[in-house]
Motif scaffolding. Sequence first.
Motif, PDB file in Angstrom:
ATOM      1  N   ASN A 195       0.750  -1.080  -0.038  1.00 18.44           N
ATOM      2  CA  ASN A 195       0.066   0.092  -0.058  1.00 18.44           C
ATOM      3  C   ASN A 195       1.059   1.340  -0.113  1.00 18.44           C
ATOM      4  O   ASN A 195       0.479   2.536   1.158  1.00 18.44           O
ATOM      5  CB  ASN A 195      -0.890   0.290   1.426  1.00 18.44           C
ATOM      6  N   ILE A 196       1.751   0.958  -0.834  1.00 16.92           N
ATOM      7  CA  ILE A 196       2.443   2.899  -1.242  1.00 16.92           C
ATOM      8  C   ILE A 196       2.980   3.388  -2.351  1.00 16.92           C
ATOM      9  O   ILE A 196       1.313   2.046  -2.880  1.00 16.92           O
ATOM     10  CB  ILE A 196       3.887   2.360  -0.818  1.00 16.92           C
ATOM     11  N   MET A 197       3.104   3.396  -3.181  1.00 23.95           N
ATOM     12  CA  MET A 197       2.632   4.316  -4.685  1.00 23.95           C
ATOM     13  C   MET A 197       4.640   3.609  -5.914  1.00 23.95           C
ATOM     14  O   MET A 197       5.421   3.434  -5.049  1.00 23.95           O
ATOM     15  CB  MET A 197       2.625   5.241  -5.084  1.00 23.95           C
ATOM     16  N   TYR A 198       3.784   3.950  -7.170  1.00 24.99           N
ATOM     17  CA  TYR A 198       5.555   2.994  -7.535  1.00 24.99           C
ATOM     18  C   TYR A 198       4.790   4.147  -8.628  1.00 24.99           C
ATOM     19  O   TYR A 198       3.429   4.543  -8.928  1.00 24.99           O
ATOM     20  CB  TYR A 198       5.344   1.453  -8.393  1.00 24.99           C
ATOM     21  N   ASN A 199       6.039   4.556  -9.480  1.00 27.07           N
ATOM     22  CA  ASN A 199       5.712   5.886 -10.402  1.00 27.07           C
ATOM     23  C   ASN A 199       6.264   4.997 -11.903  1.00 27.07           C
ATOM     24  O   ASN A 199       7.170   4.407 -12.540  1.00 27.07           O
ATOM     25  CB  ASN A 199       6.823   6.468 -10.667  1.00 27.07           C
ATOM     26  N   THR A 200       5.409   5.211 -13.478  1.00 28.17           N
ATOM     27  CA  THR A 200       5.792   4.961 -14.652  1.00 28.17           C
ATOM     28  C   THR A 200       6.595   5.296 -14.988  1.00 28.17           C
ATOM     29  O   THR A 200       7.294   4.844 -16.341  1.00 28.17           O
ATOM     30  CB  THR A 200       4.232   5.099 -15.081  1.00 28.17           C
ATOM     31  N   GLY A 201       7.447   6.022 -15.252  1.00 27.84           N
ATOM     32  CA  GLY A 201       8.433   7.009 -15.346  1.00 27.84           C
ATOM     33  C   GLY A 201       7.934   7.411 -16.789  1.00 27.84           C
ATOM     34  O   GLY A 201       6.377   7.988 -16.607  1.00 27.84           O
ATOM     35  N   GLU A 202       8.662   7.412 -16.949  1.00 31.32           N
ATOM     36  CA  GLU A 202       8.001   8.999 -18.420  1.00 31.32           C
ATOM     37  C   GLU A 202       8.122   8.066 -19.908  1.00 31.32           C
ATOM     38  O   GLU A 202       7.616   8.974 -21.043  1.00 31.32           O
ATOM     39  CB  GLU A 202       8.962  10.255 -18.606  1.00 31.32           C
ATOM     40  N   GLY A 203       7.469   6.872 -19.448  1.00 32.33           N
ATOM     41  CA  GLY A 203       7.519   5.852 -21.019  1.00 32.33           C
ATOM     42  C   GLY A 203       5.952   5.364 -21.022  1.00 32.33           C
ATOM     43  O   GLY A 203       5.753   4.212 -21.812  1.00 32.33           O
ATOM     44  N   GLY A 204       5.024   6.075 -21.095  1.00 34.35           N
ATOM     45  CA  GLY A 204       3.892   5.290 -20.120  1.00 34.35           C
ATOM     46  C   GLY A 204       3.287   4.666 -19.269  1.00 34.35           C
ATOM     47  O   GLY A 204       4.104   3.930 -19.131  1.00 34.35           O
TER      48      GLY A 204
END
Length: 501
Positions: A195-204
Motif C-alpha cells: 500500500n505504497i506507490m510506484y511511478n511509471t516514469g516517462e514511458g507511458g
Amino acid sequence: MSLQLGWPDYMVIRDENRCIKCEVCAKQCANEVHKLDSDYDKMMADESKCVNCHRCVALCPTRALKIKVNDLEFKPNANWTGSAIKEIYKQASSGGVLLSGMGNTKPYPVYWDKMLINASQVTNPSIDPLREPMETSVLLGRKPEKLEFDKDGKLKTKMPPQVKLDVPVMFSAMSFGSISKNAHEALARAATDLNIMYNTGEGGLAKEFYQYGPNTIVQIASGRFGVHPEYLNAGAMLEIKIGQGAKPGIGGHLPGEKVGEAVSKARMIPRGSDAISPAPHHDIYSIEDLRQLIYSLKEATNYTKPVSVKIAAVHNSPAIASGIARAGADIIAIDGFRGGTGAAPSRVRDNVGIPIELALAAVDQRLREESIRNDVSLVVGGSIRNSADIVKAIALGADACYIASSALIAVGCHMCQNCYTGKCNWGIATQRDDLVKRLNPDIAYERLMNLITAWKHEIEELLGGMGINAIESLRGNRLMLRGIGLNQKELDILGIQHAGE
C-alpha cells in the motif's frame, strides 16, 4: 592493431585449478567477455569488455572467478588523475559524450551520514513499538487550513485529493523501457501489497499494468510519451517531470534498440525509434505555463487526483518550489544530485545539482516562512539508502521519500553503471528477451516486500527511541537531529544544531 593508450578498468582472475571449462561464464555474460579458446582448450577473457557486474562470479559453479580493479597506475599526479587521463583517451578515440548509468560516484559529502538522530530518556520516555501502536502512514496532497464539523461531529470540510501510504516510501520513476517488464511488474506488485506507490516514469503504461492503478503514479514528461486520457485516469496520482537529479536541465534518450513491440505500444512511438525527451517542456516557459498544465491535468481527471511536480535539486530550488506551490500543485518532488538514471552524460551527472539534504531543508524553510507549507507535500529522492535516511529526511521536512537505486539493488543490481548499454546481465535495465528472463518477477517482488517491511520495523524503532509514536509528529522536527563534522553554514542551511548543543 592500433595503439591503445589506455587499459581495461578491471582484471578477470581465473583459478585454472578450479576452472572446469563449463562455459557458464561465457553463456551468462552479455558483454562477451569470456570465451573458450579451442586451440588452447582454455577459457579466455577480453577484459576490455568487462563492467564488473559480478554475474560470472556469482554463477561460476566452482568459484573459479573473481574480478578486481586493474591496479596498473599512471604516475601519481593530484591534478591529472588516472580517471581524468583515461576519460580524455576515450573521448579522443571516439569523439563521443561520456555516458554513465546510476548515480554520482564522486566523494562529495553525504549529509545523511553527518547527521545523528536524537533519543529520549527519562523526562520524555521512549516508546516500545513491540508493545505500543506506532503510526507510519502518511497522506500526500494539499491540506486544508482548518477542518469544520457539523453538529453530529461529521466532517464538513471538503478534502482535496490525497494518496495514502502505509510507509513513507515510494518507488521512484523508472520507465518500462529503461527497465525490463519483469522489474516493472515486481515494483507494481510490491507497491500494491505494501500500500505504497510506484511511478511509471516517462514511458507511458502498458495495458497489463492498469490493474495496479490505485498504487500507480503516472508521469507526464517533456516527451509526453504514452500520455492520453485513459493513461491519466489509470493512476491515483499524476506527476509532471520537470527535472531529474542525475541530469538537471537535460532531456532523456532511450535508444531505439530498447524500443521493442511492447515498449513501442506503451510509449506510442514507432518500434526501433529513439525516444528523445527534450530538455524543456515546450509548453512550459514560466510558472504561469506550469499552472496551466497542472489545471489541465486536474480538469482531465475531474479534480480527483493530486498533481505532483518533480524538479531537480538546484541552487534556487526554494524559489522554484514556492512558485510551484502557488501554481496549484499538490505535491513537490525534489531529486538530489546522487539520484540514479539509466543514462546521463557523465559530466552532467558528476558536476550539476546539489545534495538533496540541503535542498530539502531550504525548500521546507522557505515554504514555512511564506505560510504555504500545508499547501503541498514534499517528496524527496536522490540516493535514499536505508531507513535512517528516511527518518532524517522526514525530520528535515519531507513527507515521504522516493527510492529507486536501493529498490533495484534489492532485486539484484550490482551497480556496474552500464544501464545505457541495454546489456544488464541481471535482467533489470534491459529489453533483450534472453536477459529479461533472468529476473524472476516473483522473487524480485518478494525481495522488495522484505526490504520495505524491514525498513518499516526500523522506522518504528527509531521513532520509538525518540519518544514519538506517529511519523507525522516527526515531520520538520529538526530538534531531533544533530550535526557532526559540519561547519556553521551547513548547520544553518540544514537548520540543526551541532552534536553536544
